[in-house]
Enzyme design. Structure first.
Site, short mmCIF file in Angstrom:
data_model
loop_
_atom_site.label_atom_id
_atom_site.label_comp_id
_atom_site.label_asym_id
_atom_site.label_seq_id
_atom_site.Cartn_x
_atom_site.Cartn_y
_atom_site.Cartn_z
N TYR A 166 0.83 -1.21 0.00
CA TYR A 166 0.00 0.00 0.00
C TYR A 166 0.88 1.27 0.00
O TYR A 166 0.63 2.21 -0.76
CB TYR A 166 -0.87 -0.07 1.25
CG TYR A 166 -1.88 1.01 1.45
CD1 TYR A 166 -3.01 1.10 0.65
CD2 TYR A 166 -1.74 1.92 2.50
CE1 TYR A 166 -3.97 2.07 0.88
CE2 TYR A 166 -2.70 2.89 2.75
CZ TYR A 166 -3.82 2.97 1.92
OH TYR A 166 -4.76 3.92 2.15
N LYS A 170 0.90 4.09 -2.88
CA LYS A 170 0.47 5.45 -2.54
C LYS A 170 1.55 6.48 -2.85
O LYS A 170 1.24 7.60 -3.28
CB LYS A 170 0.06 5.52 -1.06
CG LYS A 170 -1.27 4.82 -0.76
CD LYS A 170 -2.38 5.30 -1.68
CE LYS A 170 -3.78 5.11 -1.15
NZ LYS A 170 -4.81 5.47 -2.14
P1 NAI Z 1 -13.57 2.66 1.65
O1 NAI Z 1 -13.26 1.21 1.64
O2 NAI Z 1 -14.73 3.12 2.45
O3 NAI Z 1 -13.77 3.22 0.16
C1 NAI Z 1 -13.06 2.73 -0.95
C2 NAI Z 1 -14.05 2.47 -2.06
O4 NAI Z 1 -13.34 2.07 -3.23
C3 NAI Z 1 -15.02 1.35 -1.72
O5 NAI Z 1 -16.36 1.82 -1.84
C4 NAI Z 1 -14.69 0.26 -2.72
O6 NAI Z 1 -15.81 -0.51 -3.12
C5 NAI Z 1 -14.09 1.06 -3.86
N1 NAI Z 1 -13.23 0.24 -4.71
C6 NAI Z 1 -12.30 -0.67 -4.30
N2 NAI Z 1 -11.71 -1.23 -5.36
C7 NAI Z 1 -12.25 -0.66 -6.47
C8 NAI Z 1 -12.02 -0.80 -7.84
N3 NAI Z 1 -11.12 -1.69 -8.31
N4 NAI Z 1 -12.73 -0.06 -8.70
C9 NAI Z 1 -13.67 0.83 -8.26
N5 NAI Z 1 -13.94 0.99 -6.93
C10 NAI Z 1 -13.23 0.26 -6.06
O7 NAI Z 1 -12.24 3.40 2.12
P2 NAI Z 1 -11.90 4.94 2.33
O8 NAI Z 1 -11.26 5.06 3.63
O9 NAI Z 1 -13.04 5.80 1.98
O10 NAI Z 1 -10.73 5.13 1.23
C11 NAI Z 1 -10.78 6.01 0.14
C12 NAI Z 1 -9.37 6.27 -0.34
O11 NAI Z 1 -8.65 6.99 0.66
C13 NAI Z 1 -8.55 5.02 -0.64
O12 NAI Z 1 -7.72 5.25 -1.76
C14 NAI Z 1 -7.72 4.87 0.60
O13 NAI Z 1 -6.55 4.12 0.37
C15 NAI Z 1 -7.44 6.32 0.93
N6 NAI Z 1 -7.03 6.57 2.30
C16 NAI Z 1 -7.94 6.50 3.32
C17 NAI Z 1 -7.55 6.80 4.60
C18 NAI Z 1 -8.52 6.83 5.73
O14 NAI Z 1 -8.12 7.29 6.82
N7 NAI Z 1 -9.75 6.39 5.55
C19 NAI Z 1 -6.15 7.12 4.93
C20 NAI Z 1 -5.29 7.21 3.79
C21 NAI Z 1 -5.73 6.94 2.53
#
Ligand code: NAI
Length: 303
Positions: A166, A170
């Site tokens: 990851y 990133k």
């Molecule tokens: P989340 O799991 O709630 O949202 C991620 C979404 O991406 C999900 O709805 C999932 O179905 C969708 N997804 C996954 N693979 C996919 C694909 N191949 N094609 C289309 N959609 C896909 O997680 P969150 O926390 O909202 O994460 C959003 C972004 O922020 C991610 O890139 C995550 O790595 C990043 N992030 C989040 C942090 C946090 O504190 N929540 C911290 C640092 C980064």
């Protein structure tokens, strides 16, 4: 100060079926953007697919009086990434904003991580960001307008145990954005990165419930939407946002030392200067590698 509006703007938000992406899509739509809500709808570790995730967010946007279209494709391969962008073109005739947000986790120590864990995480984050951006770029160039916000992580910037796949993906996105900034500049395409902190299903596995409740995705969305707006005047930057905290982080390079390249430079010379080489005091960032190379070469005595 003028209100930030997105009237007549079309946005694609990947992974917008929940968590942070949903908050971005809702805020953009509430300010007038037409939004393609993309989500594959699988589990947090990238298993399965379900159209309901994207559809429910579209329903919510429409119920609030906004405009949205769902897309259920995966960001992680070239054909389906093109289909995501094409959804915006077919529904609304343009794409002004791309928010690369989709993500999954496959956390394990490097000793235990499988090659599949590595490849899948790279495919969704790194390949997905590359493919969606590449598919959107010709349309943005044509319109001489584009705002791209991609997503990094504190894990990439600072490191975290059990997230080598990851963290690599990133920080790859930061390097990618540094280059998109250069290529987009002459077409009014700005590319920046958000480093979010939010309570979502992704972080629910590692943070206690009382902190999750305080880390609302809605606290990150205003920063992302500013970067996605026509008020944004920065490119190639990355910003931290979460829990009401907003800040810019950057790669800086110390002034270093210049040893005489006309003489032999030994390992011991490096050791003798290691404190100066390590020091970031007086450090600075560079707008491009060309600019940095200019500094490096400034010491050479050319004939
Ligand atoms: P989340 O799991 O709630 O949202 C991620 C979404 O991406 C999900 O709805 C999932 O179905 C969708 N997804 C996954 N693979 C996919 C694909 N191949 N094609 C289309 N959609 C896909 O997680 P969150 O926390 O909202 O994460 C959003 C972004 O922020 C991610 O890139 C995550 O790595 C990043 N992030 C989040 C942090 C946090 O504190 N929540 C911290 C640092 C980064």
């Amino acid at each position: 100060m003028a209100e930030v509006k997105f009237d007549d703007r079309v946005a694609v938000v990947t992974g917008a079926g929940g968590g942070l992406g949903k908050a971005y899509a809702m805020l953009l739509a509430s300010r007038g953007a037409k939004v393609v809500v993309n989500d594959l709808g699988g589990s947090f570790d990238g298993v399965g697919a379900d159209t309901r995730a994207a559809q429910l967010v579209v329903d919510e946007i429409k119920a609030a009086g906004g405009e949205a279209t769902p897309n259920y494709d995966s960001v992680s391969d070239w054909e389906s990434a093109q289909a995501i962008i094409q959804t915006a073109i077919d529904a609304y005739g343009r794409i002004d904003i791309l928010i690369n947000n989709a993500g999954i986790l496959r956390d394990k120590s490097l000793l235990k991580m499988t090659i599949e864990d590595y490849k899948l995480v790279m495919a969704v984050h790194m390949d997905g960001t590359f493919y969606c951006t590449k598919a959107a770029l010709p349309h943005m160039r044509e319109a001489a307008y584009g705002r791209i916000v991609s997503t990094a992580s504190g894990t990439g910037v600072y490191g975290n145990f059990g997230q080598a796949n990851y963290g690599a993906a990133k920080m790859g996105i930061v390097g990618f954005t540094n280059c998109v900034k250069q290529e987009g500049a002459k077409y009014n395409i700005l590319a920046n990165v958000i480093v979010p902190q939010a309570g979502t299903r992704m972080t629910a596995t590692v943070l206690p419930p009382n902190i999750i409740d305080k880390l609302k995705p809605e606290y990150v969305a205003p920063m992302v939407c500013w970067l996605a707006s026509d008020h944004c005047d920065v490119s190639g930057m990355y910003f931290m946002a979460g829990a009401g905290y907003f800040s810019r982080s950057a790669i800086v390079e110390g002034p270093g030392v210049f040893l005489d390249p006309d003489k032999e430079i030994t390992i011991e010379d490096v050791e003798a200067n290691i404190e100066k080489i390590k020091s970031l005091e007086g450090g600075r960032g560079y707008g491009s590698v060309t600019e940095q190379t200019g500094y490096v070469l400034s010491n050479l005595k050319l004939d």
